[in-house]
Design a protein around this motif. Structure first.
Motif, PDB file in Angstrom:
ATOM      1  N   UNK A 193       0.831  -1.213   0.000  1.00 38.11           N
ATOM      2  CA  UNK A 193       0.000   0.000   0.000  1.00 38.11           C
ATOM      3  C   UNK A 193       0.861   1.257   0.000  1.00 38.11           C
ATOM      4  N   UNK A 194       1.974   1.254   0.739  1.00 39.98           N
ATOM      5  CA  UNK A 194       2.809   2.448   0.844  1.00 39.98           C
ATOM      6  C   UNK A 194       4.084   2.367   0.000  1.00 39.98           C
ATOM      7  N   UNK A 195       4.188   1.370  -0.880  1.00 38.63           N
ATOM      8  CA  UNK A 195       5.349   1.279  -1.745  1.00 38.63           C
ATOM      9  C   UNK A 195       6.624   0.920  -1.015  1.00 38.63           C
ATOM     10  N   UNK A 196       6.504   0.096   0.007  1.00 34.02           N
ATOM     11  CA  UNK A 196       7.651  -0.262   0.830  1.00 34.02           C
ATOM     12  C   UNK A 196       8.056  -1.722   0.669  1.00 34.02           C
ATOM     13  N   UNK A 197       7.453  -2.433  -0.276  1.00 31.30           N
ATOM     14  CA  UNK A 197       7.648  -3.873  -0.366  1.00 31.30           C
ATOM     15  C   UNK A 197       9.004  -4.261  -0.948  1.00 31.30           C
ATOM     16  N   UNK A 198       9.766  -3.296  -1.467  1.00 32.27           N
ATOM     17  CA  UNK A 198      11.083  -3.627  -2.023  1.00 32.27           C
ATOM     18  C   UNK A 198      12.204  -3.471  -0.994  1.00 32.27           C
ATOM     19  N   UNK A 199      11.872  -3.039   0.213  1.00 33.21           N
ATOM     20  CA  UNK A 199      12.899  -2.801   1.231  1.00 33.21           C
ATOM     21  C   UNK A 199      13.587  -4.109   1.606  1.00 33.21           C
ATOM     22  N   UNK A 200      14.939  -4.059   1.698  1.00 37.37           N
ATOM     23  CA  UNK A 200      15.692  -5.265   2.016  1.00 37.37           C
ATOM     24  C   UNK A 200      16.187  -5.273   3.460  1.00 37.37           C
ATOM     25  N   UNK A 201      15.814  -4.273   4.239  1.00 39.24           N
ATOM     26  CA  UNK A 201      16.168  -4.207   5.659  1.00 39.24           C
ATOM     27  C   UNK A 201      14.895  -3.962   6.464  1.00 39.24           C
ATOM     28  N   UNK A 202      14.930  -4.216   7.764  1.00 31.57           N
ATOM     29  CA  UNK A 202      13.777  -3.853   8.593  1.00 31.57           C
ATOM     30  C   UNK A 202      13.460  -2.367   8.455  1.00 31.57           C
ATOM     31  N   UNK A 203      12.193  -2.055   8.513  1.00 23.22           N
ATOM     32  CA  UNK A 203      11.748  -0.667   8.361  1.00 23.22           C
ATOM     33  C   UNK A 203      11.575  -0.022   9.726  1.00 23.22           C
ATOM     34  N   UNK A 204      12.221   1.139   9.906  1.00 24.08           N
ATOM     35  CA  UNK A 204      12.100   1.900  11.150  1.00 24.08           C
ATOM     36  C   UNK A 204      11.225   3.112  10.900  1.00 24.08           C
ATOM     37  N   UNK A 205      10.056   3.125  11.511  1.00 25.12           N
ATOM     38  CA  UNK A 205       9.134   4.246  11.377  1.00 25.12           C
ATOM     39  C   UNK A 205       9.587   5.361  12.303  1.00 25.12           C
ATOM     40  N   UNK A 206       9.915   6.508  11.742  1.00 26.04           N
ATOM     41  CA  UNK A 206      10.415   7.653  12.499  1.00 26.04           C
ATOM     42  C   UNK A 206       9.339   8.724  12.564  1.00 26.04           C
ATOM     43  N   UNK A 207       8.933   9.079  13.782  1.00 28.17           N
ATOM     44  CA  UNK A 207       7.859  10.051  13.992  1.00 28.17           C
ATOM     45  C   UNK A 207       8.335  11.215  14.840  1.00 28.17           C
ATOM     46  N   UNK A 208       7.818  12.393  14.526  1.00 25.32           N
ATOM     47  CA  UNK A 208       8.063  13.581  15.339  1.00 25.32           C
ATOM     48  C   UNK A 208       6.780  14.294  15.666  1.00 25.32           C
TER      49      UNK A 208
END
Length: 369
Positions: A193-208
């Protein structure tokens, strides 16, 4: 139909999201619910909010000084007391005759409601729900009937500030029902849905937060340099920050995200700097959480409580970051925090159930502190 009036504030998004979650629960139980933005009822409320935003963004050392000074004070300062007195009649006018309780999810609203209740000008019970894990004295007011804390450490801090233990209860935190535990299937769908399916490492969601404040840009660089994760940065309504990160070549940068439950389901760990509503939402999703480059003031006090409670690791230096991220994404600590977060948001009395106990005269079981 019984009516509950909730007073929140559009200071960021955390106070409002807690108010909405509580309102939804109460509505499902058959209550009528009115919600008010306290900033529209207090003289110069919008100006106060704007000043706070400018200080925390551009003069964090000044904010820390103000926070520390008020943290040691026994009551609000002279200017605050003047503004709060000016809000009293507007708050009373906002509470209709059929209301059975008034709830504050914002500390200054708690001050006004408590003062009105203590003075005998408000006949219905007053409930305060903490939206931070740490308790600043501005949350505490004479006349409040019940304080709802998200954790036992929070409840203990309220008691340390002088609250009668019988008036403090630990309730399941106020999180929207939209945030649910992710599964392998929901994670895969969310990444697509968010175009993140090609990532080859764990995804870190960064929020401020909704304002995108703090050292978000430097944190994004630190996350990328760690080699342990790929950062997914949410800048909220800070379009300047979003533009800088895109210009720096970060591939996954978002502004305001309306579907945060799905974006959280796509990620493997969350990195935040303040420790309020977004942290609870991450717990409900099953994400382990790290606090890094925390905001001064409430950011640091929240980080300390979360770390003490074993709910989120406080990464205090860049040198600790890579190891912490690896532990949270593939180690024992991450699994422990995953289970601890889910247990926190899924167990215990709900805030609305405790309010109903109070309204019907039933005893509220206080947490042992």
């Amino acid at each position: 139909m019984s009516r509950v009036v909730i007073f929140s504030a559009s200071v960021g998004a955390g106070h409002d999201s807690a108010a909405k979650a509580l309102g939804d629960r109460l509505t499902a139980r058959g209550f009528a619910v009115d919600r008010h933005d306290f900033l529209t009822l207090m003289p110069a409320g919008r100006a106060v909010c704007g000043s706070y935003r400018r200080i925390i963004t551009h003069a964090p050392a000044l904010y820390q000084c103000i926070y520390s000074r008020t943290e040691r004070a026994a009551r609000p300062g002279l200017v605050q007391r003047h503004l709060l007195r000016g809000a009293e009649q507007a708050v009373l006018d906002a509470i209709p005759a059929d209301a059975v309780a008034a709830v504050a999810t914002y500390p200054l609203a708690a001050q006004v409601l408590g003062r009105l209740r203590a003075a005998g000008r408000l006949a219905i019970p007053v409930v305060v729900t903490f939206t931070d894990f740490s308790v600043h004295p501005l949350w505490i007011a004479q006349g409040v009937d019940l304080y709802l804390a998200p954790h036992a450490v929070t409840a203990a801090q309220a008691v340390a500030h002088g609250v009668d233990p019988a008036k403090v209860a630990v309730a399941r935190p106020l999180v929207s029902a939209r945030f649910t535990q992710r599964t392998p299937a929901s994670r895969a769908a969310a990444r697509a849905r968010f175009g993140l399916d090609a990532a080859d490492k764990p995804l870190a969601l960064l929020l401020g937060g909704s304002w995108g404040v703090g050292d978000i840009e430097q944190t994004a660089h630190d996350l990328a340099a760690s080699g342990a994760v790929t950062p997914v940065v949410v800048c909220g309504r800070n379009e300047v920050l979003r533009g800088r990160l895109r210009a720096a070549g970060f591939p996954h940068v978002f502004g305001w995200v309306g579907d945060m439950p799905t974006l959280m389901a796509a990620c493997d760990v969350m990195v935040q700097n303040a420790g309020a509503s977004s942290t609870l939402e991450a717990f409900a999703t099953g994400l382990p959480v790290a606090t890094y480059r925390s905001l001064v003031g409430h950011g640091r006090t929240n980080a300390a409580v979360l770390d003490e409670a074993g709910l989120a690791v406080w990464v205090r230096s860049e040198g600790e970051l890579t190891g912490a991220l690896r532990e949270l994404t593939s180690g024992v600590k991450g699994r422990r925090q995953h289970h601890a977060g889910l247990a926190m948001v899924g167990e215990g009395d709900e805030a609305d159930a405790l309010i109903m106990k109070m309204l019907t005269g039933a005893a509220v079981e206080a947490v042992a502190v």
